[in-house]
Write a protein that holds these residues in place. Structure first.
Motif, PDB file in Angstrom:
ATOM      1  N   PRO A   1      42.013  42.700-113.184  1.00  0.00           N
ATOM      2  CA  PRO A   1      42.965  42.665-112.072  1.00  0.00           C
ATOM      3  C   PRO A   1      42.990  41.295-111.397  1.00  0.00           C
ATOM      4  O   PRO A   1      41.945  40.737-111.031  1.00  0.00           O
ATOM      5  CB  PRO A   1      42.438  43.746-111.128  1.00  0.00           C
ATOM      6  N   GLY A   2      44.184  40.745-111.253  1.00  0.00           N
ATOM      7  CA  GLY A   2      44.325  39.455-110.598  1.00  0.00           C
ATOM      8  C   GLY A   2      43.890  38.281-111.427  1.00  0.00           C
ATOM      9  O   GLY A   2      43.791  37.160-110.904  1.00  0.00           O
ATOM     10  N   LEU A   3      43.646  38.485-112.722  1.00  0.00           N
ATOM     11  CA  LEU A   3      43.200  37.402-113.598  1.00  0.00           C
ATOM     12  C   LEU A   3      44.201  37.242-114.743  1.00  0.00           C
ATOM     13  O   LEU A   3      44.077  37.904-115.772  1.00  0.00           O
ATOM     14  CB  LEU A   3      41.801  37.688-114.144  1.00  0.00           C
ATOM     15  N   PRO A   4      45.184  36.359-114.604  1.00  0.00           N
ATOM     16  CA  PRO A   4      46.125  36.122-115.700  1.00  0.00           C
ATOM     17  C   PRO A   4      45.407  35.514-116.904  1.00  0.00           C
ATOM     18  O   PRO A   4      44.443  34.746-116.761  1.00  0.00           O
ATOM     19  CB  PRO A   4      47.138  35.148-115.098  1.00  0.00           C
ATOM     20  N   ILE A   5      45.892  35.821-118.087  1.00  0.00           N
ATOM     21  CA  ILE A   5      45.228  35.351-119.301  1.00  0.00           C
ATOM     22  C   ILE A   5      45.221  33.820-119.376  1.00  0.00           C
ATOM     23  O   ILE A   5      44.301  33.220-119.921  1.00  0.00           O
ATOM     24  CB  ILE A   5      45.895  35.963-120.556  1.00  0.00           C
ATOM     25  N   GLY A   6      46.241  33.172-118.789  1.00  0.00           N
ATOM     26  CA  GLY A   6      46.277  31.715-118.817  1.00  0.00           C
ATOM     27  C   GLY A   6      45.171  31.057-118.024  1.00  0.00           C
ATOM     28  O   GLY A   6      44.864  29.881-118.238  1.00  0.00           O
ATOM     29  N   ASN A   7      44.561  31.791-117.096  1.00  0.00           N
ATOM     30  CA  ASN A   7      43.477  31.238-116.290  1.00  0.00           C
ATOM     31  C   ASN A   7      42.095  31.477-116.889  1.00  0.00           C
ATOM     32  O   ASN A   7      41.090  31.076-116.293  1.00  0.00           O
ATOM     33  CB  ASN A   7      43.512  31.823-114.879  1.00  0.00           C
ATOM     34  N   VAL A   8      42.032  32.112-118.046  1.00  0.00           N
ATOM     35  CA  VAL A   8      40.734  32.406-118.658  1.00  0.00           C
ATOM     36  C   VAL A   8      40.334  31.255-119.566  1.00  0.00           C
ATOM     37  O   VAL A   8      41.043  30.914-120.521  1.00  0.00           O
ATOM     38  CB  VAL A   8      40.776  33.724-119.447  1.00  0.00           C
ATOM     39  N   LEU A   9      39.193  30.666-119.265  1.00  0.00           N
ATOM     40  CA  LEU A   9      38.659  29.578-120.077  1.00  0.00           C
ATOM     41  C   LEU A   9      37.954  30.123-121.310  1.00  0.00           C
ATOM     42  O   LEU A   9      38.116  29.615-122.418  1.00  0.00           O
ATOM     43  CB  LEU A   9      37.708  28.749-119.218  1.00  0.00           C
ATOM     44  N   MET A  10      37.138  31.185-121.121  1.00  0.00           N
ATOM     45  CA  MET A  10      36.445  31.829-122.233  1.00  0.00           C
ATOM     46  C   MET A  10      35.979  33.212-121.786  1.00  0.00           C
ATOM     47  O   MET A  10      36.023  33.541-120.601  1.00  0.00           O
ATOM     48  CB  MET A  10      35.255  30.993-122.714  1.00  0.00           C
ATOM     49  N   ARG A  11      35.523  34.014-122.763  1.00  0.00           N
ATOM     50  CA  ARG A  11      35.063  35.375-122.475  1.00  0.00           C
ATOM     51  C   ARG A  11      33.644  35.557-122.976  1.00  0.00           C
ATOM     52  O   ARG A  11      33.284  35.059-124.050  1.00  0.00           O
ATOM     53  CB  ARG A  11      35.978  36.393-123.165  1.00  0.00           C
ATOM     54  N   PHE A  12      32.837  36.272-122.184  1.00  0.00           N
ATOM     55  CA  PHE A  12      31.489  36.675-122.588  1.00  0.00           C
ATOM     56  C   PHE A  12      31.495  38.164-122.909  1.00  0.00           C
ATOM     57  O   PHE A  12      31.963  38.982-122.097  1.00  0.00           O
ATOM     58  CB  PHE A  12      30.481  36.398-121.470  1.00  0.00           C
ATOM     59  N   ASP A  13      30.979  38.531-124.064  1.00  0.00           N
ATOM     60  CA  ASP A  13      30.864  39.928-124.482  1.00  0.00           C
ATOM     61  C   ASP A  13      29.400  40.343-124.386  1.00  0.00           C
ATOM     62  O   ASP A  13      28.551  39.826-125.123  1.00  0.00           O
ATOM     63  CB  ASP A  13      31.364  40.114-125.913  1.00  0.00           C
ATOM     64  N   VAL A  14      29.095  41.247-123.460  1.00  0.00           N
ATOM     65  CA  VAL A  14      27.717  41.606-123.149  1.00  0.00           C
ATOM     66  C   VAL A  14      27.240  42.710-124.101  1.00  0.00           C
ATOM     67  O   VAL A  14      27.913  43.738-124.271  1.00  0.00           O
ATOM     68  CB  VAL A  14      27.591  42.071-121.688  1.00  0.00           C
ATOM     69  N   VAL A  15      26.068  42.494-124.720  1.00  0.00           N
ATOM     70  CA  VAL A  15      25.461  43.494-125.601  1.00  0.00           C
ATOM     71  C   VAL A  15      24.013  43.684-125.182  1.00  0.00           C
ATOM     72  O   VAL A  15      23.440  42.875-124.440  1.00  0.00           O
ATOM     73  CB  VAL A  15      25.539  43.072-127.091  1.00  0.00           C
ATOM     74  N   ASN A  16      23.398  44.753-125.657  1.00  0.00           N
ATOM     75  CA  ASN A  16      21.999  45.024-125.344  1.00  0.00           C
ATOM     76  C   ASN A  16      21.081  44.026-126.042  1.00  0.00           C
ATOM     77  O   ASN A  16      21.439  43.420-127.061  1.00  0.00           O
ATOM     78  CB  ASN A  16      21.624  46.443-125.772  1.00  0.00           C
ATOM     79  N   MET A  17      19.900  43.868-125.488  1.00  0.00           N
ATOM     80  CA  MET A  17      18.867  43.060-126.127  1.00  0.00           C
ATOM     81  C   MET A  17      18.439  43.717-127.430  1.00  0.00           C
ATOM     82  O   MET A  17      18.567  44.935-127.612  1.00  0.00           O
ATOM     83  CB  MET A  17      17.661  42.922-125.206  1.00  0.00           C
ATOM     84  N   ASP A  18      17.919  42.906-128.337  1.00  0.00           N
ATOM     85  CA  ASP A  18      17.285  43.452-129.532  1.00  0.00           C
ATOM     86  C   ASP A  18      15.953  42.740-129.728  1.00  0.00           C
ATOM     87  O   ASP A  18      15.693  41.686-129.131  1.00  0.00           O
ATOM     88  CB  ASP A  18      18.184  43.311-130.762  1.00  0.00           C
ATOM     89  N   PHE A  19      15.105  43.295-130.568  1.00  0.00           N
ATOM     90  CA  PHE A  19      13.714  42.820-130.641  1.00  0.00           C
ATOM     91  C   PHE A  19      13.618  41.425-131.250  1.00  0.00           C
ATOM     92  O   PHE A  19      12.606  40.741-131.084  1.00  0.00           O
ATOM     93  CB  PHE A  19      12.854  43.812-131.433  1.00  0.00           C
ATOM     94  N   LEU A  20      14.658  40.969-131.945  1.00  0.00           N
ATOM     95  CA  LEU A  20      14.606  39.644-132.549  1.00  0.00           C
ATOM     96  C   LEU A  20      14.983  38.539-131.564  1.00  0.00           C
ATOM     97  O   LEU A  20      14.732  37.362-131.829  1.00  0.00           O
ATOM     98  CB  LEU A  20      15.551  39.588-133.751  1.00  0.00           C
ATOM     99  N   PHE A  21      15.580  38.906-130.436  1.00  0.00           N
ATOM    100  CA  PHE A  21      16.073  37.894-129.495  1.00  0.00           C
ATOM    101  C   PHE A  21      14.977  37.579-128.489  1.00  0.00           C
ATOM    102  O   PHE A  21      14.187  38.451-128.117  1.00  0.00           O
ATOM    103  CB  PHE A  21      17.319  38.405-128.776  1.00  0.00           C
ATOM    104  N   PRO A  22      14.871  36.344-128.015  1.00  0.00           N
ATOM    105  CA  PRO A  22      13.827  36.003-127.043  1.00  0.00           C
ATOM    106  C   PRO A  22      13.898  36.884-125.801  1.00  0.00           C
ATOM    107  O   PRO A  22      14.979  37.180-125.284  1.00  0.00           O
ATOM    108  CB  PRO A  22      14.123  34.543-126.702  1.00  0.00           C
ATOM    109  N   ALA A  23      12.730  37.286-125.313  1.00  0.00           N
ATOM    110  CA  ALA A  23      12.657  38.075-124.088  1.00  0.00           C
ATOM    111  C   ALA A  23      13.196  37.274-122.914  1.00  0.00           C
ATOM    112  O   ALA A  23      13.225  36.037-122.934  1.00  0.00           O
ATOM    113  CB  ALA A  23      11.219  38.501-123.829  1.00  0.00           C
ATOM    114  N   ASP A  24      13.611  37.980-121.890  1.00  0.00           N
ATOM    115  CA  ASP A  24      14.182  37.324-120.717  1.00  0.00           C
ATOM    116  C   ASP A  24      13.145  36.436-120.042  1.00  0.00           C
ATOM    117  O   ASP A  24      11.926  36.673-120.134  1.00  0.00           O
ATOM    118  CB  ASP A  24      14.707  38.369-119.741  1.00  0.00           C
ATOM    119  N   THR A  25      13.640  35.412-119.353  1.00  0.00           N
ATOM    120  CA  THR A  25      12.772  34.535-118.582  1.00  0.00           C
ATOM    121  C   THR A  25      12.479  35.156-117.218  1.00  0.00           C
ATOM    122  O   THR A  25      13.197  36.042-116.747  1.00  0.00           O
ATOM    123  CB  THR A  25      13.443  33.162-118.397  1.00  0.00           C
ATOM    124  N   PRO A  26      11.418  34.696-116.534  1.00  0.00           N
ATOM    125  CA  PRO A  26      11.104  35.229-115.199  1.00  0.00           C
ATOM    126  C   PRO A  26      12.206  34.905-114.201  1.00  0.00           C
ATOM    127  O   PRO A  26      13.141  34.148-114.501  1.00  0.00           O
ATOM    128  CB  PRO A  26       9.795  34.505-114.835  1.00  0.00           C
TER     129      PRO A  26
END
Length: 636
Positions: free
Chosen positions: A429-454
């Motif tokens: 809402p209120g975000l025209p496609i022309g104003n989008v620089l890029m998109r982030f697609d959020v997925v769950n962590m998996d055991f091969l990916f580095p654990a989160d930082t503090p």
């Protein structure tokens, strides 16, 4: 006309850019190139050494009428990450003095060479290549380093000196099919770098030659603190780009730039619990991602290409496609953890106004941890305003994607809209496609990916000792009779406009309020970082009325780009340490810079030389009908 609109075009009343032909005032730059006779003689022989993959066919440009770029579907391409630059063993081996016989361009001898012998070598070759900015576009002809746009990223450590051999394998100028100029000089912005390796604007060299830039990779303050300097002076996110006088905008638009990172114990290249580490996201290309921003405009498809629009003899025009790491509106899959993004605006002109938007249209927080590569004293959370990024500025921001459920879409919004060209519903809402620089697609962590930082520490950096200036100096940025000037003069590489003593410190006033005007100037000072002490704005003239402008929280640390909106004045302080020679201050709007809003200032080793050169500066100014800058060998 707004100052943002004004900055997009050429200087009012200015003739078309004559950088290509070196006419009139440009001839002072052509005559100043430090390519000695011996280097010119060896040019053709050296070109054989520079030969690599065959050049792509030259572009066929699409006329002089500004086109609308072809349509591109959003979120088709994944965000690429520039590859790490791979160290090499250079041949011939680097030397303290210029190796003219082997094809190196003339230069002064490297300062403190034996003290900081380069242990790591890189080789960057500037040459034509093809690049696809989007799946829906055909390739474009660019000038790139090592065939990549943006260039590969050197990953370095403080205390490990390096050398980068920049080789020019561009076409000879008479064979050049672009609006660029095929002479280069490369500036590491903003390394604590000896002047002969700083990419001085007149130190350009032509095709077939190379130049070795020596980067000691030390903190400022070596002479005072010993060893590799004062760790409080660290900066970690740098970038390198062509700095050829009168053609910086053109050559950068064509692709001659990239990022350069420096690590140390506080900010290592990993996230392990080592002594002194802030434990921020720091795995390059995995949790530590450059976002290198540019804008371009494309020609219609022809000859198997969508060429970037350019008109020989003119400055680059404002693009209608937003580019991130060489791609238009990319997407990136992110795990539910913290990521670090190193945002860099490469110009030539466009400033960015960025915010993070949730799928419900509300703004999400980002945490700024560094400005221009310098850690802030404490993190700054931005959640109710955009982050403004002017040309050459760098912001390290951390986004915690654990705040979003898996399956979420999160958007990086740019305040100005680009041309998408296809009908796409608003992603939020209120975000025209022309104003989008890029998109982030959020997925769950998996055991091969580095654990989160503090959690991000509440204290990021101890600032260096307060600067007690030895003097005060003022730089006036003006537009007079269609010409951009600093202290009443255009750039002349042979003319010194200010001189300081090595080991001293000064307070500089950067003034964009001494004349009527509506221009924005992101001012860059080479070599040292500084602190903003205050900012003010002129609110009326006749009589003059000024008001103080509170500094933003992200302005409270060190920096090397100082935004000067219309009628603003900034007071800043900086030191001058460890090396001597020629350096630059200039507007980093590259069109302004190429119109010679740039000045040479020198660091000298002795009080005698300081006094003599200041006297010469004032004598020369008075002969030119300008007021003197100094009094009794000191500062006015």
């Amino acid at each position: 006309m707004s100052h943002q609109q004004a900055d997009l075009g050429k200087t009012p009343g200015a003739a078309p850019s004559d950088a290509r032909d070196g006419l009139d005032r440009r001839t002072v730059i052509k005559s100043g190139a430090l390519v000695g006779a011996a280097a010119i003689i060896t040019s053709k022989k050296s070109q054989v050494l520079a030969a690599g993959a065959p050049w792509p066919a030259p572009p066929v440009l699409c006329g002089t009428t500004t086109p609308t770029s072809p349509a591109t579907r959003p979120f088709i391409d994944n965000l690429p990450v520039p590859p790490p630059a791979l160290p090499v063993l250079l041949h011939p081996f680097p030397t303290r003095t210029a190796n003219i016989a082997a094809g190196e361009a003339a230069r002064a001898a490297h300062q403190r060479w034996s003290e900081f012998l380069p242990l790591i070598h890189y080789h960057m070759t500037a040459a034509p290549s093809l690049h696809k900015h989007h799946t829906d576009l055909l390739p474009s002809y660019l000038w790139t380093f090592n065939g990549h746009y943006p260039a590969p990223t050197p990953l370095n450590y403080y205390g490990v000196p390096s050398i980068v051999r920049f080789r020019n394998a561009l076409p000879e100028q008479q064979d050049n099919p672009t609006f660029g100029v095929s002479e280069i000089t490369v500036h590491l912005h903003n390394g604590h770098t000896p002047s002969e390796s700083d990419g001085f604007a007149a130190d350009f060299f032509g095709p077939g030659l190379f130049k070795d830039n020596h980067y000691p990779n030390v903190y400022a303050g070596v002479d005072e603190f010993g060893g590799i300097g004062d760790p409080r002076e660290a900066l970690h996110t740098l970038w390198f780009h062509d700095h050829r006088a009168a053609s910086t905008a053109h050559n950068n638009f064509l692709g001659l730039n990239g990022m350069f990172l420096l690590y140390d114990a506080k900010d290592p290249s990993h996230e392990l619990p080592t002594p002194g580490s802030l434990r921020l996201p720091c795995y390059y290309g995995i949790t530590d991602i450059p976002l290198i921003l540019a804008d371009k405009r494309f020609c219609p498809a022809a000859n198997g290409r969508n060429e970037v629009f350019q008109v020989i003899g003119n400055n680059p025009v404002v693009g209608d496609k937003w580019i991130v790491n060489g791609k238009i509106q990319p997407k990136m899959r992110v795990r539910r953890r913290k990521y670090r993004f190193r945002i860099l605006a490469t110009g030539p002109v466009k400033a960015w106004s960025l915010s993070l938007i949730r799928s419900d249209g509300t703004q999400a927080p980002v945490t700024v941890v560094a400005v221009d590569g310098n850690f802030l004293p404490s993190p700054v959370v931005i959640s109710d305003r955009p982050l403004d990024v002017q040309v050459a500025m760098r912001y390290d921001v951390i986004i915690d994607f654990s705040a979003f459920p898996a399956g979420s879409k999160v958007y990086l919004r740019e305040n100005a809209a680009q041309n998408v060209g296809v009908a796409v519903p608003d992603p939020a809402p209120g975000l025209p496609i022309g104003n989008v620089l890029m998109r982030f697609d959020v997925v769950n962590m998996d055991f091969l990916f580095p654990a989160d930082t503090p959690p991000i520490p509440s204290v990021l950096a101890e600032m260096p000792d307060p600067i007690v200036p030895d003097g005060v100096f003022q730089w006036n940025f003006t537009l007079e009779n269609g010409r951009f000037l600093i202290n009443g003069q255009e750039f002349d590489h042979n003319r010194i406009d200010h001189v300081v003593l090595k080991g001293s410190s000064e307070e500089w006033v950067l003034a964009n309020d001494v004349a009527a005007g509506n221009w924005n100037h992101p001012v860059h000072i080479h070599f040292e970082e500084g602190f903003i002490m205050s900012r003010r704005r002129r609110v009326s003239q006749n009589p003059d009325v000024f008001e103080d402008v509170p500094l933003l929280p992200e302005e409270l640390g060190r920096r090397d780009v100082y935004p000067l909106p219309p009628q603003h004045r900034v007071v800043m302080r900086m030191r001058f340490r460890d090396f001597s020679g020629r350096y630059l201050i200039h507007c980093h709007n590259m069109n302004h810079e190429d119109d010679f809003m740039m000045v040479r200032w020198d660091i000298v080793d002795s009080l005698e030389e300081l006094t003599r050169k200041r006297r010469e500066i004032d004598e020369r100014r008075m002969l030119a009908g300008l007021p003197p800058q100094y009094k009794h060998g000191g500062l006015v």
